[in-house]
Design a protein around this motif. Structure first.
Motif, PDB file in Angstrom:
ATOM      1  N   THR A 180       0.976   5.247   6.533  1.00 65.04           N
ATOM      2  CA  THR A 180       0.448   6.378   5.772  1.00 65.04           C
ATOM      3  C   THR A 180       1.424   6.762   4.664  1.00 65.04           C
ATOM      4  N   ALA A 181       0.906   7.442   3.635  1.00 66.30           N
ATOM      5  CA  ALA A 181       1.735   7.831   2.498  1.00 66.30           C
ATOM      6  C   ALA A 181       2.632   9.024   2.811  1.00 66.30           C
ATOM      7  N   THR A 182       2.261   9.827   3.806  1.00 70.42           N
ATOM      8  CA  THR A 182       3.034  10.997   4.184  1.00 70.42           C
ATOM      9  C   THR A 182       3.484  10.855   5.628  1.00 70.42           C
ATOM     10  N   ASP A 204       7.429   6.833  -1.946  1.00 67.29           N
ATOM     11  CA  ASP A 204       7.418   6.651  -3.401  1.00 67.29           C
ATOM     12  C   ASP A 204       6.509   5.480  -3.776  1.00 67.29           C
ATOM     13  N   HIS A 205       6.459   5.155  -5.055  1.00 70.33           N
ATOM     14  CA  HIS A 205       5.568   4.092  -5.536  1.00 70.33           C
ATOM     15  C   HIS A 205       5.935   2.717  -4.981  1.00 70.33           C
ATOM     16  N   LEU A 211       6.583   1.356   4.053  1.00 66.45           N
ATOM     17  CA  LEU A 211       5.184   1.014   4.243  1.00 66.45           C
ATOM     18  C   LEU A 211       5.060  -0.369   4.870  1.00 66.45           C
ATOM     19  N   LYS A 212       4.209  -0.472   5.884  1.00 69.10           N
ATOM     20  CA  LYS A 212       3.974  -1.734   6.583  1.00 69.10           C
ATOM     21  C   LYS A 212       3.423  -2.772   5.607  1.00 69.10           C
ATOM     22  N   ASP A 213       3.878  -4.001   5.725  1.00 67.92           N
ATOM     23  CA  ASP A 213       3.394  -5.091   4.866  1.00 67.92           C
ATOM     24  C   ASP A 213       1.886  -5.209   4.974  1.00 67.92           C
ATOM     25  N   GLY A 214       1.233  -5.351   3.831  1.00 69.34           N
ATOM     26  CA  GLY A 214      -0.216  -5.545   3.796  1.00 69.34           C
ATOM     27  C   GLY A 214      -1.025  -4.257   3.716  1.00 69.34           C
ATOM     28  N   SER A 219      -4.264   4.433  -1.173  1.00 70.29           N
ATOM     29  CA  SER A 219      -5.048   4.886  -2.327  1.00 70.29           C
ATOM     30  C   SER A 219      -4.343   6.099  -2.908  1.00 70.29           C
ATOM     31  N   HIS A 220      -4.233   6.123  -4.211  1.00 71.66           N
ATOM     32  CA  HIS A 220      -3.529   7.221  -4.873  1.00 71.66           C
ATOM     33  C   HIS A 220      -4.490   8.139  -5.617  1.00 71.66           C
ATOM     34  N   GLY A 221      -5.765   8.064  -5.295  1.00 72.46           N
ATOM     35  CA  GLY A 221      -6.748   8.939  -5.926  1.00 72.46           C
ATOM     36  C   GLY A 221      -7.148  10.059  -4.993  1.00 72.46           C
TER      37      GLY A 221
END
Length: 62
Positions: A14-16, A36-37, A52-55, A59-61
């Motif tokens: 997850t992003a957070t 981060d990016h 972040l896990k590979d693969g 989504s950044h929208g």
């Protein structure tokens, strides 16, 4: 001189992420961190690295 323990790296999907340093007496206040990016963030309290896990694509929208 005190030797620092190596930084722990945790793979996430997850992003957070929430980090409390592992809880208990050795933990710290719960903080929420955003990758981060490049898909990485480091906790400012305990220096745990979240990657972040590979693969996994984020989504950044809205």
């Amino acid at each position: 001189m005190i030797a620092m323990q190596p930084t722990e790296t945790i793979t996430v999907e997850t992003a957070t992420v929430g980090c409390d340093g592992g809880g208990g007496a050795l933990g710290h206040p719960l903080v929420y961190l955003t990758l981060d990016h490049e898909g990485r963030v480091e906790c400012p309290y305990c220096s745990r690295a979240y990657v972040l896990k590979d693969g996994v694509k984020l989504s950044h929208g809205h």
